[in-house]
Design a protein around this motif. Structure first.
Motif, PDB file in Angstrom:
ATOM      1  N   ARG A 280       0.839  -1.549   0.034  1.00 39.14           N
ATOM      2  CA  ARG A 280      -0.139  -0.602  -0.036  1.00 39.14           C
ATOM      3  C   ARG A 280       0.467   1.337  -0.302  1.00 39.14           C
ATOM      4  O   ARG A 280       1.827   1.194   0.444  1.00 39.14           O
TER       5      ARG A 280
ATOM      6  N   PHE B  11      -6.382  -0.036  -1.885  1.00 36.12           N
ATOM      7  CA  PHE B  11      -5.515  -0.789  -2.091  1.00 36.12           C
ATOM      8  C   PHE B  11      -5.995  -2.143  -2.527  1.00 36.12           C
ATOM      9  O   PHE B  11      -5.512  -3.561  -2.978  1.00 36.12           O
TER      10      PHE B  11
ATOM     11  N   THR C  69      -5.184  -8.842  -0.017  1.00 36.27           N
ATOM     12  CA  THR C  69      -4.343  -7.622   0.861  1.00 36.27           C
ATOM     13  C   THR C  69      -4.221  -8.086   2.891  1.00 36.27           C
ATOM     14  O   THR C  69      -5.126  -9.006   2.242  1.00 36.27           O
TER      15      THR C  69
ATOM     16  N   GLY D 140      -1.216  -3.775   5.159  1.00 38.12           N
ATOM     17  CA  GLY D 140      -0.842  -2.923   3.810  1.00 38.12           C
ATOM     18  C   GLY D 140       0.019  -3.925   2.868  1.00 38.12           C
ATOM     19  O   GLY D 140       0.885  -3.214   2.008  1.00 38.12           O
TER      20      GLY D 140
END
Length: 370
Positions: free
Chosen positions: A220, A229, A308, A311
């Motif tokens: 991210r 993201f 994800t 991050g």
């Protein structure tokens, strides 16, 4: 060694009293051939002449001695028996795999790269049967024919266009794994039944570019929201994270499990290590499909769908994309899907947003039943 042999006057005496290891050594030194000549065993002297012996490995020498001297097989040590069985296995393969009707009775067999390189020093070697393994053929050796058996793979690391026809190189029944080239950069009109696997492919969808994948792997951005993201990750589907060559010995027919031993692309090391904590990879496939994949699609790219984890980029699922069965999910266990579905604790993987999740296992279960 001559002194050991000279106390015997007949072939029966020699065979009954000298162990196979000693006979092998005497054949390599030439003392056995001298004994044959001195005792008028000209047929054996010719059959086991030094030129032939020097061309054979230790296993093949033991087999030749057993056959030519009619040794007592029941007296052989376990070591000698295993050695002879290896030589017999290679000879059986030659009879099984070499196409005598096609006019190639003098073809040679290579089961690995070391054997292939050794054959390059034989002037009469023009036809080689590549059996099962992965090979890198010497492109500078002209006027050669390579015929694949048991899903043979030829790895091509060349970066410049190749003209195999011009070099007189013919390929039959093999998979070409192109690390850098694309099929249009290779001229092989004289070859037949050649399958290509593109090693530098980045994703199932060619619209996904390398720079996009690398940017996502960076994680991210400092000014990017977690939602943005996550939204970016939705495009990261079918990303090539490695490759695998299937091995027949890794298929467990009792459980319909094919163990995988992938080679990973280093760019994905962080995500792969986080995803695959136990380092065991397998696919669930029935025996008939496993045979077809092994025979026709043995070299596979390993794909992953990404999500994800905070991050960081994280692998959600890995799979193979086959012509035989379509998409096959990669499991991180040696248990079949029904067991995983009924006993999910400890068999789903990853952390945070990564891992199969029961919904993916359930979908896979439905696919198998369908």
């Amino acid at each position: 060694m001559d002194k050991i042999l000279q106390v015997y006057n007949t072939l029966d005496e020699l065979s009954a009293n000298v162990d196979l290891g000693t006979l092998v050594q005497s054949a390599l030194e030439g003392s056995l051939q001298r004994w044959f000549e001195e005792h008028f065993y000209s047929d054996q002297a010719q059959a086991l002449n030094r030129e032939r012996i020097n061309e054979l490995d230790a296993d093949a020498i033991r087999l030749a001695l057993c056959e030519e001297l009619s040794l007592d097989l029941m007296s052989l040590s376990d070591y000698d028996t295993r050695s002879i069985e290896r030589a017999l296995a290679r000879r059986r393969k030659k009879i099984m795999y070499i196409d005598f009707d096609a006019g190639d009775p003098d073809g040679y067999i290579a089961e690995n790269q070391a054997q292939l390189i050794k054959l390059m020093y034989k002037d009469d070697c023009k036809v080689i049967y590549l059996c099962g393994g992965e090979f890198q053929i010497p492109l500078g050796r002209r006027s050669m024919t390579y015929i694949g058996r048991d899903g043979a793979i030829i790895n091509v690391a060349a970066r410049q266009p190749l003209n195999l026809d011009e070099a007189g190189i013919i390929l039959r029944d093999v998979t070409l794994y192109l690390q850098y080239l694309t099929p249009d950069k290779i001229t092989l009109d004289n070859s037949e039944n050649v399958r290509f696997v593109l090693g530098r492919r980045f994703a199932l969808d060619d619209e996904i570019k390398q720079h996009e994948i690398y940017a996502f792997l960076q994680g991210r951005g400092a000014f990017e929201s977690f939602e943005a993201f996550e939204s970016r990750s939705e495009r990261m589907r079918g990303i090539v994270v490695g490759e695998v060559a299937l091995e027949a010995s890794d298929f467990d027919i009792a459980r319909n499990i094919f163990e995988l031993r992938p080679k990973w692309r280093v760019e994905f090391v962080k995500a792969i290590k986080k995803f695959a904590r136990d380092k065991f990879f397998s696919v669930f496939v029935d025996a008939d499909s496993a045979r077809k994949i092994f025979e026709n699609e043995r070299k596979q790219l390993v794909y992953a769908d990404f999500g994800t984890d905070g991050g960081d980029a994280a692998i959600r699922v890995m799979f193979l994309q086959t012509e035989t069965c379509g998409r096959i999910l990669i499991l991180l266990t040696d248990k079949p899907p029904d067991f995983i579905f009924d006993n999910p604790i400890g068999y789903t993987s990853g952390s945070g947003g990564a891992g199969y999740g029961l919904e993916l296992i359930a979908a896979f279960k439905d696919d198998v039943k369908a």
